[in-house]
Scaffold this active site. Structure first.
Site, mmCIF file in Angstrom:
data_model
loop_
_atom_site.group_PDB
_atom_site.id
_atom_site.type_symbol
_atom_site.label_atom_id
_atom_site.label_comp_id
_atom_site.label_asym_id
_atom_site.label_seq_id
_atom_site.Cartn_x
_atom_site.Cartn_y
_atom_site.Cartn_z
ATOM 1 N N GLU A 53 0.801 -1.230 0.000
ATOM 2 C CA GLU A 53 0.000 0.000 0.000
ATOM 3 C C GLU A 53 0.833 1.279 0.000
ATOM 4 O O GLU A 53 0.571 2.199 0.772
ATOM 5 C CB GLU A 53 -0.976 -0.035 1.187
ATOM 6 N N GLU B 258 -5.951 -10.810 -1.487
ATOM 7 C CA GLU B 258 -6.893 -10.589 -0.369
ATOM 8 C C GLU B 258 -8.305 -10.495 -0.927
ATOM 9 O O GLU B 258 -8.974 -9.483 -0.814
ATOM 10 C CB GLU B 258 -6.534 -9.298 0.377
HETATM 11 O O1 G3I Z 1 -4.534 -8.316 18.574
HETATM 12 C C1 G3I Z 1 -5.283 -7.234 19.136
HETATM 13 C C2 G3I Z 1 -5.903 -7.657 20.454
HETATM 14 O O2 G3I Z 1 -4.869 -7.939 21.345
HETATM 15 C C3 G3I Z 1 -6.793 -6.530 20.936
HETATM 16 O O3 G3I Z 1 -7.462 -6.971 22.084
HETATM 17 C C4 G3I Z 1 -7.832 -6.148 19.887
HETATM 18 C C5 G3I Z 1 -8.670 -4.962 20.341
HETATM 19 O O4 G3I Z 1 -9.160 -4.240 19.248
HETATM 20 O O5 G3I Z 1 -7.153 -5.782 18.711
HETATM 21 C C6 G3I Z 1 -6.368 -6.837 18.180
HETATM 22 O O6 G3I Z 1 -5.751 -6.371 16.998
HETATM 23 C C7 G3I Z 1 -6.578 -6.223 15.898
HETATM 24 C C8 G3I Z 1 -6.038 -7.127 14.778
HETATM 25 O O7 G3I Z 1 -6.766 -6.907 13.594
HETATM 26 C C9 G3I Z 1 -6.121 -8.616 15.146
HETATM 27 O O8 G3I Z 1 -7.433 -8.990 15.339
HETATM 28 C C10 G3I Z 1 -6.541 -4.778 15.450
HETATM 29 O O9 G3I Z 1 -7.182 -3.956 16.409
HETATM 30 C C11 G3I Z 1 -7.223 -4.614 14.114
HETATM 31 O O10 G3I Z 1 -6.995 -3.292 13.631
HETATM 32 C C12 G3I Z 1 -6.608 -5.580 13.124
HETATM 33 O O11 G3I Z 1 -7.272 -5.437 11.916
HETATM 34 C C13 G3I Z 1 -6.615 -6.004 10.790
HETATM 35 C C14 G3I Z 1 -6.226 -4.912 9.820
HETATM 36 O O12 G3I Z 1 -5.685 -5.484 8.651
HETATM 37 C C15 G3I Z 1 -5.166 -4.010 10.405
HETATM 38 O O13 G3I Z 1 -3.994 -4.705 10.616
HETATM 39 C C16 G3I Z 1 -7.577 -6.984 10.130
HETATM 40 O O14 G3I Z 1 -7.796 -8.090 11.009
HETATM 41 C C17 G3I Z 1 -6.980 -7.472 8.825
HETATM 42 O O15 G3I Z 1 -7.937 -8.229 8.119
HETATM 43 C C18 G3I Z 1 -6.577 -6.288 7.958
HETATM 44 O O16 G3I Z 1 -5.970 -6.768 6.803
HETATM 45 C C19 G3I Z 1 -5.537 -5.778 5.873
HETATM 46 C C20 G3I Z 1 -4.260 -6.289 5.250
HETATM 47 O O17 G3I Z 1 -3.320 -6.549 6.254
HETATM 48 C C21 G3I Z 1 -3.730 -5.267 4.231
HETATM 49 N N1 G3I Z 1 -4.726 -4.941 3.251
HETATM 50 C C22 G3I Z 1 -6.017 -4.504 3.788
HETATM 51 C C23 G3I Z 1 -6.567 -5.544 4.740
HETATM 52 C C24 G3I Z 1 -7.912 -5.135 5.267
HETATM 53 O O18 G3I Z 1 -7.808 -3.960 6.034
#
Ligand code: G3I
Length: 393
Positions: A177, A282
């Protein structure tokens, strides 16, 4: 045959023809059970089997799935897919939370699972502006880290992570990105503090850490002509510098109205024309409306308040919407099959509808249906639509 003889008493050839026709039909009816049985045996019951001659098919898996907390999902993964991606556990903030501390637990478990099940593992992701801890971009005084300091941290991170999994993670999304929607370089701390060559440096470090790994650039909305042009320029520039870049990852994250299929196909052709592979990294297809008709692709900084109007299928998906989604998925797969010579893998962003990040973005608490398997891990009608395309290329 009496009635035919009555109708055409003078024309015995009509009755002969009719009896030949009837014997053929009877043969069909008598043989029908065998034919159907053969059809069932031949019909692929998994995505990996359906497209075994075309491309790898995979899914992104979450930490809890990797750690064995959702065995049904992992059984399904083994049955359906031949490639995996870590949805989160290989991201910088998860795998390298502090400068002198790595957390390998979940990533190691995923590598072990992939190896035990003979699956191709795609590494996600080395250099991104999201999910990177603050310390990475700061110096000891809390000021923005210098070019040299940030480059040395990037090098050390890539060498450590890619080096640990050398030969076990077959490909890496090296930079994720880095482009704006108009194809220009996105303003990020990587760009601000290192300069535009941060991308080339990341690929160099990754290649040195594992010369055998496939390395690629990954982004969302790459079907858009401007962004497509930006990605193509990026690849050409790296190629001119003799940097190893093997592919482009088109994330996916589609909807019922976007992309136009011709744009999607044009991007595959444009990237293939650069001599690199294309990965659909994805894939998902939301059925929910987007507020203000806006299309953010996958910008996770967007976070809107839940509004019922944007959550219309909380109690189930109407069949006509399911059909619309199935038709679009089938069209996408038809295009991908037509370009199977350049498409290395197709990975869904999640195992089943219940796991998808789309239930939580761009507002949390919605019920979306973006994947091929339902919340109980059962194949949806769209699944059969897609696997039905196998052998139909
Ligand atoms: O692991 C923590 C946990 O400890 C905490 O209690 C909880 C509270 O909100 O958050 C957890 O982390 C979350 C993580 O996913 C794991 O579940 C983050 O808040 C959340 O922001 C994160 O979201 C991910 C996002 O990327 C940001 O990294 C999504 O699952 C994931 O599907 C998404 O994937 C991205 C790709 O990496 C890049 N392209 C876009 C795609 C969709 O956004």
């Amino acid at each position: 045959m009496t009635f035919l003889n009555d109708l055409y008493p003078e024309n015995s050839s009509v009755t002969q023809l009719f009896s030949i026709f009837m014997s053929i039909m009877l043969g069909f009816v008598l043989n029908a059970p065998d034919v159907r049985a053969a059809g069932v045996d031949a019909a692929p019951d998994s995505l990996k089997q359906a497209f075994v001659d075309d491309f790898l098919v995979g899914a992104a898996v979450s930490r809890s799935q990797i750690m064995g907390e959702d065995p049904a999902a992992m059984d399904l993964v083994k049955q359906q897919f031949n490639t995996l991606t870590a949805e989160n556990v290989m991201k910088w903030e998860k795998i390298h939370p502090l400068e002198d501390q790595y957390d390998w637990e979940a990533a190691d478990a995923l590598v072990a699972f992939s190896q035990a099940n003979d699956m191709y593992l795609a590494g996600h992701v080395l250099v991104w502006h999201q999910q990177v801890p603050d310390w990475v971009f700061k110096d000891a005084d809390g000021n923005p880290a210098s070019r040299e300091l940030l480059l040395s941290r990037m090098k050390s991170h890539i060498e450590t992570v890619v080096g640990r999994y050398q030969g076990k993670v077959q490909s890496w999304e090296v930079v994720n990105e880095a482009l704006n929607e108009d194809g220009s370089l996105r303003q990020t701390p990587w760009l601000d503090q290192i300069g535009a060559d941060y991308i080339a440096k990341a690929f160099e470090f990754a290649h040195r850490a594992d010369p055998g790994a496939k390395l690629y650039y990954n982004d969302f909305n790459l079907y858009k002509p401007e962004k497509r042009a930006g990605a193509a320029l990026l690849v050409r520039q790296l190629q001119e510098m003799a940097i190893d870049i093997h592919g482009i990852g088109m994330q996916g994250h589609y909807g019922l109205d976007n992309p136009q299929m011709s744009d999607f196909e044009d991007s595959i052709k444009a990237f293939a024309g650069l001599g690199v592979e294309v990965y659909i990294t994805e894939l998902d297809m939301s059925v929910l409306p987007f507020p203000d008709q806006a299309d953010w692709g996958a910008d996770i900084t967007v976070n809107l308040e839940l509004n019922k109007q944007y959550n219309p299928y909380a109690d189930g998906l109407p069949p006509e919407v399911a059909k619309q989604q199935a038709d679009r998925y089938a069209e996408l797969f038809r295009i991908m099959l037509a370009h199977r010579d350049v498409i290395g893998r197709v990975t869904f962003w999640g195992v089943n509808d219940g796991h998808s990040w789309k239930n939580g973005w761009p507002m949390s608490g919605r019920t979306d249906y973006p994947l091929l398997l339902d919340r109980d891990n059962r194949p949806k009608p769209v699944f059969y639509e897609v696997v039905g395309l196998a052998g139909n290329r």
